[in-house]
Scaffold this motif. Structure first.
Motif, mmCIF file in Angstrom:
data_model
loop_
_atom_site.group_PDB
_atom_site.id
_atom_site.type_symbol
_atom_site.label_atom_id
_atom_site.label_comp_id
_atom_site.label_asym_id
_atom_site.label_seq_id
_atom_site.Cartn_x
_atom_site.Cartn_y
_atom_site.Cartn_z
ATOM 1 N N ASP A 46 0.866 -1.184 0.000
ATOM 2 C CA ASP A 46 0.000 0.000 0.000
ATOM 3 C C ASP A 46 0.892 1.220 0.000
ATOM 4 O O ASP A 46 1.627 1.464 0.959
ATOM 5 C CB ASP A 46 -0.907 0.009 1.231
ATOM 6 C CG ASP A 46 -2.161 0.850 0.995
ATOM 7 O OD1 ASP A 46 -2.010 1.971 0.477
ATOM 8 O OD2 ASP A 46 -3.267 0.379 1.313
ATOM 9 N N TYR A 234 -8.248 4.182 2.517
ATOM 10 C CA TYR A 234 -7.667 3.614 3.738
ATOM 11 C C TYR A 234 -8.763 3.294 4.766
ATOM 12 O O TYR A 234 -8.769 2.222 5.378
ATOM 13 C CB TYR A 234 -6.679 4.583 4.381
ATOM 14 C CG TYR A 234 -5.517 5.000 3.502
ATOM 15 C CD1 TYR A 234 -5.027 4.178 2.498
ATOM 16 C CD2 TYR A 234 -4.907 6.244 3.681
ATOM 17 C CE1 TYR A 234 -3.958 4.569 1.707
ATOM 18 C CE2 TYR A 234 -3.839 6.642 2.892
ATOM 19 C CZ TYR A 234 -3.373 5.809 1.902
ATOM 20 O OH TYR A 234 -2.320 6.214 1.127
ATOM 21 N N ARG A 237 -10.956 0.374 3.712
ATOM 22 C CA ARG A 237 -10.170 -0.852 3.870
ATOM 23 C C ARG A 237 -10.171 -1.320 5.329
ATOM 24 O O ARG A 237 -10.416 -2.490 5.624
ATOM 25 C CB ARG A 237 -8.732 -0.597 3.412
ATOM 26 C CG ARG A 237 -7.739 -1.719 3.635
ATOM 27 C CD ARG A 237 -6.310 -1.181 3.582
ATOM 28 N NE ARG A 237 -6.047 -0.261 4.683
ATOM 29 C CZ ARG A 237 -4.991 0.581 4.727
ATOM 30 N NH1 ARG A 237 -4.137 0.630 3.713
ATOM 31 N NH2 ARG A 237 -4.807 1.369 5.777
#
Length: 243
Positions: A46, A234, A237
């Motif tokens: 990431d 983010y 997720r």
């Protein structure tokens, strides 16, 4: 687990038949790393900087593929690169709609929860307040001290010499975060409502200092959009993992 912090002892090193299974790398430089005949099952990368370079997997640069897939998952994300006032306005509307859905759909017991060392939803919203302050109030409007006291600054800012006394020591309530966040969102909406191509082309100083890059007003808005989409990803997720 052994932790290596602030070291450059592995630069240009070679690892042969070594195991990094389950290892975690954070805030580390892995640019130019070459991996051959390696087991990458479950490898999780990431990087917000991914789209400023290349990443080759089996000879294929996968960056454009990742970019296209994220645009598919987040409709309107492609407008973070828009060059016109109309495109930037449309992009701002899209990302704010996505954020409204995420904030409204998050159970109250999860707003302060986080995965490992990642920010919670509440902390992320505070960081987006700071991003708007830096790039709109500081960068574009040139407010001398643009930051709200509840802003969440990036990791390592104190080591870089940033004046942390600007920020309040005690954590704000979630309702205060939502209120300040709404104010900052409205500032961007109001600015874009009257933005012209000529204004977007005007040059500004980098709000974080340095003379290596002097962004245009349009660049500053695009950074805000990039921050909004990146942190939305983010949060979604991590919320999926927490749920």
């Amino acid at each position: 687990m052994t932790t290596y912090s602030g070291t450059n002892e592995f630069e240009w090193a070679s690892f042969v038949r070594a195991s990094f299974k389950g290892a975690t790398l954070r805030f580390s430089d892995v640019s130019g790393v070459t991996m051959r005949s390696v087991d990458v099952d479950g490898l999780d990368i990431d990087s917000h900087d991914l789209f400023f370079g290349s990443l080759f997997v089996n000879g294929v640069d996968v960056v454009p593929l990742v970019d296209a897939e994220l645009n598919r998952q987040f409709p309107g994300r492609e407008l973070q690169k828009a060059q016109t006032p109309e495109g930037l306005r449309e992009g701002w509307v899209a990302v704010q709609a996505a954020w409204r859905e995420t904030v409204a759909g998050t159970p109250r017991e999860l707003v302060d929860a986080h995965v490992a060392d990642e920010w919670s939803l509440a902390e992320t919203l505070r960081h987006l307040i700071l991003a708007t302050d830096a790039w709109l109030r500081g960068g574009i409007l040139r407010v001398e001290q643009p930051f709200h006291e509840i802003g969440q600054i990036f990791t390592g800012a104190a080591r870089m010499g940033f004046d942390m006394s600007i920020f309040r020591a005690e954590a704000p309530t979630y309702q205060e975060i939502l209120a300040v966040r709404a104010e900052r969102q409205q500032l961007v909406t109001d600015f874009l409502a009257t933005a012209t191509p000529e204004l977007l082309a005007e040059e500004r100083a980098n709000p974080w200092g340095g003379d290596d890059w002097r962004p245009s007003v349009g660049d500053c808005i695009r950074v805000i959009l990039e921050e909004e989409w990146a942190h939305l990803r983010y949060v979604k997720r991590d919320l999926a993992l927490l749920a």
